[in-house]
Design an enzyme around this catalytic site. Structure first.
Site, PDB file in Angstrom:
ATOM      1  N   VAL A 127      34.304  44.788 105.207  1.00 21.52           N
ATOM      2  CA  VAL A 127      35.547  44.751 105.984  1.00 21.52           C
ATOM      3  C   VAL A 127      35.396  45.668 107.188  1.00 21.52           C
ATOM      4  O   VAL A 127      34.903  46.788 107.070  1.00 21.52           O
ATOM      5  CB  VAL A 127      36.755  45.208 105.130  1.00 21.52           C
ATOM      6  CG1 VAL A 127      38.006  45.282 105.986  1.00 21.52           C
ATOM      7  CG2 VAL A 127      36.982  44.254 103.966  1.00 21.52           C
ATOM      8  N   LYS A 128      35.814  45.129 108.322  1.00 19.24           N
ATOM      9  CA  LYS A 128      35.801  45.960 109.534  1.00 19.24           C
ATOM     10  C   LYS A 128      37.221  46.356 109.861  1.00 19.24           C
ATOM     11  O   LYS A 128      38.136  45.514 109.890  1.00 19.24           O
ATOM     12  CB  LYS A 128      35.201  45.169 110.682  1.00 19.24           C
ATOM     13  CG  LYS A 128      35.268  45.896 112.008  1.00 19.24           C
ATOM     14  CD  LYS A 128      34.329  45.301 113.009  1.00 19.24           C
ATOM     15  CE  LYS A 128      35.058  44.496 114.047  1.00 19.24           C
ATOM     16  NZ  LYS A 128      34.267  44.235 115.229  1.00 19.24           N
ATOM     17  N   THR A 129      37.406  47.650 110.125  1.00 21.12           N
ATOM     18  CA  THR A 129      38.751  48.103 110.455  1.00 21.12           C
ATOM     19  C   THR A 129      38.663  49.269 111.433  1.00 21.12           C
ATOM     20  O   THR A 129      37.602  49.541 111.995  1.00 21.12           O
ATOM     21  CB  THR A 129      39.531  48.464 109.172  1.00 21.12           C
ATOM     22  OG1 THR A 129      40.909  48.575 109.495  1.00 21.12           O
ATOM     23  CG2 THR A 129      39.065  49.773 108.535  1.00 21.12           C
TER      24      THR A 129
ATOM     25  N   ASP B 221      30.808  49.338 113.742  1.00 18.60           N
ATOM     26  CA  ASP B 221      30.544  48.110 114.490  1.00 18.60           C
ATOM     27  C   ASP B 221      31.087  48.410 115.874  1.00 18.60           C
ATOM     28  O   ASP B 221      32.256  48.183 116.162  1.00 18.60           O
ATOM     29  CB  ASP B 221      31.274  46.919 113.859  1.00 18.60           C
ATOM     30  CG  ASP B 221      30.993  45.631 114.622  1.00 18.60           C
ATOM     31  OD1 ASP B 221      30.041  45.604 115.414  1.00 18.60           O
ATOM     32  OD2 ASP B 221      31.734  44.647 114.412  1.00 18.60           O
TER      33      ASP B 221
END
Ligand code: R5P
Length: 282
Positions: A172-174, A220
């Site tokens: 998961v990207k947050t 990222d």
């Protein structure tokens, strides 16, 4: 977990230290030729060897990334709205699994927009994408919390990340936030942090450091690398935190040293430096 899925994941999150440095250059899919990303080929070329994986759309992968690269591709497969359109959250899956396989994607990436008008559509799309991708052993990266109207606090980000993981996302990207540890603790899959808008280099290094310290497997990062005046020096400095456990002071000193040594942004001038911390990709 099947062998193929494990193998692809290990290309993105390096098993040696369980860390990941992903370079994000997928912004054009809704922002168009945004500042300093007018020519993606020129941006990507000098940075490709310093990231663990590259996040791109299929159009940019095919036209701007050499097919001879060993860098794993994280393929964005969602889209459908633009920055000037009605609603950024109105996304669909735009790439078939067959095309993702042809592009040798190591992971597929899509956004979910929790709390937005199109929340339902994007979350259901995530579930469907995971089902399709798992069939072929391809992990899915869920991008959460894009959109300026939603607060980027631990409560909201925990909700968004947990929903992504519950739908089967493998990463998961947050965003980083206060009490970020809570977001990490309540998300059963690895979290990677987006860099966000361009901020001063030292602050971006601090963000990287805080994210790792808070439990993220990595970053990222896009704009804070390629909108920097010194993108190669910046990605090298970020790398010393992600893979070298540098402090912010050490990483920033390294960045300044590289900058002071002269123009380094030309691909053929980025030769290995004997005095640098242990940050090489391979
Ligand atoms: C956002 O939806 C895009 O997927 C970007 O890849 C992401 O925001 C990371 O890039 P940046 O570090 O510029 O925020």
């Amino acid at each position: 977990m099947d062998w193929g899925l494990k193998n692809r994941l290990s290309q993105i999150i390096k098993p040696q230290d369980n860390r990941a440095l992903m370079l994000a250059v997928d912004h054009g899919y809704f922002l168009g030729p945004t500042e300093k990303l007018e020519n993606p080929k020129k941006v990507i070329a000098p940075l490709l060897k310093y990231c663990d994986s590259l996040m791109v759309t299929r159009g940019i992968q095919r036209t701007c990334v050499p097919a001879t690269t060993n860098t794993p591709m994280v393929l964005r497969v969602s889209g459908g709205s633009s920055i000037i359109g009605e609603d950024l959250s109105q996304e669909e899956i735009t790439v078939s699994i067959q095309d993702a396989i042809r592009l040798n994607a190591s992971a597929l990436a899509m956004s979910i927009f929790v709390g937005s008008k199109y929340e339902h559509q994007t979350i259901v799309n995530l579930g469907k994408l995971v089902s399709k991708a798992e069939k072929y052993g391809i992990p899915v990266l869920a991008v959460t919390a894009v959109g300026k109207e939603l607060g980027k606090d631990a409560r909201y980000l925990s909700l968004a990340c947990r929903i992504a993981a519950e739908q089967g996302a493998h990463i998961v990207k947050t965003y980083y936030c206060e009490n970020f540890e809570k977001v990490v603790q309540s998300c059963p899959v690895p979290i990677i942090v987006a860099g966000g808008k361009k901020i001063p280099e030292r602050d971006a290094l601090q963000l990287t450091y805080n994210s790792i310290k808070g439990g993220a497997v990595g970053v990222d990062m896009g704009r804070n690398i390629w909108q920097s005046e010194h993108p190669v020096e910046m990605i090298k400095a970020v790398r010393t935190i992600v893979h070298g456990n540098s402090t912010v002071d050490q990483a920033y000193a390294y960045y300044k040293k590289l900058v002071s040594e002269g123009p380094k942004n030309k691909p053929n001038q980025n030769k290995p430096n004997q005095n640098k911390p242990n940050t090489t990709k391979k």
